[in-house]
Design a protein around this motif. Structure first.
Motif, PDB file in Angstrom:
ATOM      1  N   SER A 252     -16.716 -85.769   8.994  1.00 38.42           N
ATOM      2  CA  SER A 252     -16.405 -87.149   8.631  1.00 38.42           C
ATOM      3  C   SER A 252     -15.001 -87.209   8.050  1.00 38.42           C
ATOM      4  O   SER A 252     -14.410 -86.186   7.699  1.00 38.42           O
ATOM      5  CB  SER A 252     -17.415 -87.675   7.599  1.00 38.42           C
ATOM      6  OG  SER A 252     -17.283 -86.957   6.383  1.00 38.42           O
ATOM      7  N   GLU A 253     -14.486 -88.414   7.941  1.00 40.67           N
ATOM      8  CA  GLU A 253     -13.167 -88.608   7.339  1.00 40.67           C
ATOM      9  C   GLU A 253     -13.188 -88.230   5.857  1.00 40.67           C
ATOM     10  O   GLU A 253     -12.203 -87.714   5.329  1.00 40.67           O
ATOM     11  CB  GLU A 253     -12.716 -90.063   7.514  1.00 40.67           C
ATOM     12  CG  GLU A 253     -11.286 -90.313   7.137  1.00 40.67           C
ATOM     13  CD  GLU A 253     -10.282 -89.485   7.934  1.00 40.67           C
ATOM     14  OE1 GLU A 253      -9.285 -89.031   7.332  1.00 40.67           O
ATOM     15  OE2 GLU A 253     -10.473 -89.275   9.141  1.00 40.67           O
ATOM     16  N   GLU A 254     -14.317 -88.464   5.189  1.00 38.38           N
ATOM     17  CA  GLU A 254     -14.450 -88.102   3.772  1.00 38.38           C
ATOM     18  C   GLU A 254     -14.353 -86.590   3.581  1.00 38.38           C
ATOM     19  O   GLU A 254     -13.720 -86.109   2.643  1.00 38.38           O
ATOM     20  CB  GLU A 254     -15.772 -88.620   3.186  1.00 38.38           C
ATOM     21  CG  GLU A 254     -15.872 -90.125   3.087  1.00 38.38           C
ATOM     22  CD  GLU A 254     -16.241 -90.794   4.412  1.00 38.38           C
ATOM     23  OE1 GLU A 254     -16.847 -90.136   5.295  1.00 38.38           O
ATOM     24  OE2 GLU A 254     -15.885 -91.975   4.574  1.00 38.38           O
ATOM     25  N   GLU A 255     -15.006 -85.842   4.475  1.00 42.26           N
ATOM     26  CA  GLU A 255     -14.945 -84.381   4.385  1.00 42.26           C
ATOM     27  C   GLU A 255     -13.520 -83.886   4.634  1.00 42.26           C
ATOM     28  O   GLU A 255     -13.035 -82.985   3.946  1.00 42.26           O
ATOM     29  CB  GLU A 255     -15.909 -83.733   5.382  1.00 42.26           C
ATOM     30  CG  GLU A 255     -15.969 -82.220   5.257  1.00 42.26           C
ATOM     31  CD  GLU A 255     -16.937 -81.566   6.235  1.00 42.26           C
ATOM     32  OE1 GLU A 255     -17.335 -80.412   5.958  1.00 42.26           O
ATOM     33  OE2 GLU A 255     -17.284 -82.181   7.263  1.00 42.26           O
TER      34      GLU A 255
ATOM     35  N   GLU B 291     -10.736 -85.523   4.029  1.00 44.12           N
ATOM     36  CA  GLU B 291      -9.925 -85.869   2.853  1.00 44.12           C
ATOM     37  C   GLU B 291     -10.241 -84.970   1.664  1.00 44.12           C
ATOM     38  O   GLU B 291      -9.351 -84.610   0.909  1.00 44.12           O
ATOM     39  CB  GLU B 291     -10.096 -87.340   2.476  1.00 44.12           C
ATOM     40  CG  GLU B 291      -9.263 -88.277   3.320  1.00 44.12           C
ATOM     41  CD  GLU B 291      -7.787 -87.894   3.359  1.00 44.12           C
ATOM     42  OE1 GLU B 291      -7.146 -87.777   2.288  1.00 44.12           O
ATOM     43  OE2 GLU B 291      -7.263 -87.690   4.473  1.00 44.12           O
ATOM     44  N   LEU B 292     -11.522 -84.616   1.504  1.00 48.03           N
ATOM     45  CA  LEU B 292     -11.908 -83.708   0.429  1.00 48.03           C
ATOM     46  C   LEU B 292     -11.208 -82.355   0.614  1.00 48.03           C
ATOM     47  O   LEU B 292     -10.622 -81.824  -0.337  1.00 48.03           O
ATOM     48  CB  LEU B 292     -13.431 -83.519   0.386  1.00 48.03           C
ATOM     49  CG  LEU B 292     -13.976 -82.525  -0.637  1.00 48.03           C
ATOM     50  CD1 LEU B 292     -13.649 -82.980  -2.065  1.00 48.03           C
ATOM     51  CD2 LEU B 292     -15.479 -82.358  -0.464  1.00 48.03           C
TER      52      LEU B 292
END
Length: 189
Positions: A138-141, A143-144
């Motif tokens: 995902s985009e969140e992963e 960015e993390l």
């Protein structure tokens, strides 16, 4: 006959890569298969805080760098070894940037500029080891991982300056000479 055995023992011990001591993956958050290990840092980011009296992955990367940079292969024994490979490559890039900097002030500026560069994650152009970490789900992963790598790169850069330059601000040739080495046969620009 005994001298041959000693020679073989010496030869086999010289070919050992230094691995990370952070092999316990229980309870460690991961992003793209990269463990977000605790850091001794004041830099804001997603890394958990580490005890200031214990060594962290940045300490290991800097300590093992001058030995590990000689190897063309690195057998991964734990997820932390993947991060150690990434940091060893980053230290090599940073030393290349510092190689022409004759003072600590100029070196600090070069390292700050390196820190401002885009930090690619797996699946993006410029990521140095395409198969080292998994692609983000995902985009969140993504960015993390990007934020963690940015934080760990900044922390590594700050600590590396203390090694690459003496207290009087002059270059430490015993560190900067390693800028010419190719870790895992990678040509670093």
């Amino acid at each position: 006959m005994q001298s041959v055995d000693v020679h073989c023992t010496w030869r086999s011990s010289i070919a050992m890569v230094y691995h990370s001591s952070f092999s316990d993956d229980d309870g460690i958050t991961k992003a793209c298969g990269c463990p977000l290990l605790p850091l001794k840092t004041h830099i804001k980011g997603p890394a958990p805080a580490s005890d200031s009296d214990k060594a962290d992955i940045v300490d290991e990367a800097i300590t093992f760098f001058r030995a590990n940079v000689f190897f063309k292969n690195f057998h991964v024994k734990s997820l932390a070894d993947k991060l150690l490979i990434y940091l060893t490559s980053y230290i090599n890039i940073a030393l290349k940037r510092l190689e022409s900097c004759r003072t600590l002030a100029v070196g600090t500026k070069a390292i700050i500029n390196l820190g401002l560069e885009n930090v690619p994650v797996p699946g993006e152009p410029g990521f140095p080891f395409p198969g080292l970490f998994t692609l983000p789900e995902s985009e969140e992963e993504a960015e993390l991982l990007r934020n963690y790598l940015k934080q760990i790169r900044e922390e590594t850069s700050g600590r590396l300056l203390n090694c690459a330059y003496r207290a009087n601000g002059t270059p430490n040739k015993w560190w900067l000479a390693f800028a010419k080495r190719k870790f895992m046969n990678l040509v670093i620009l």
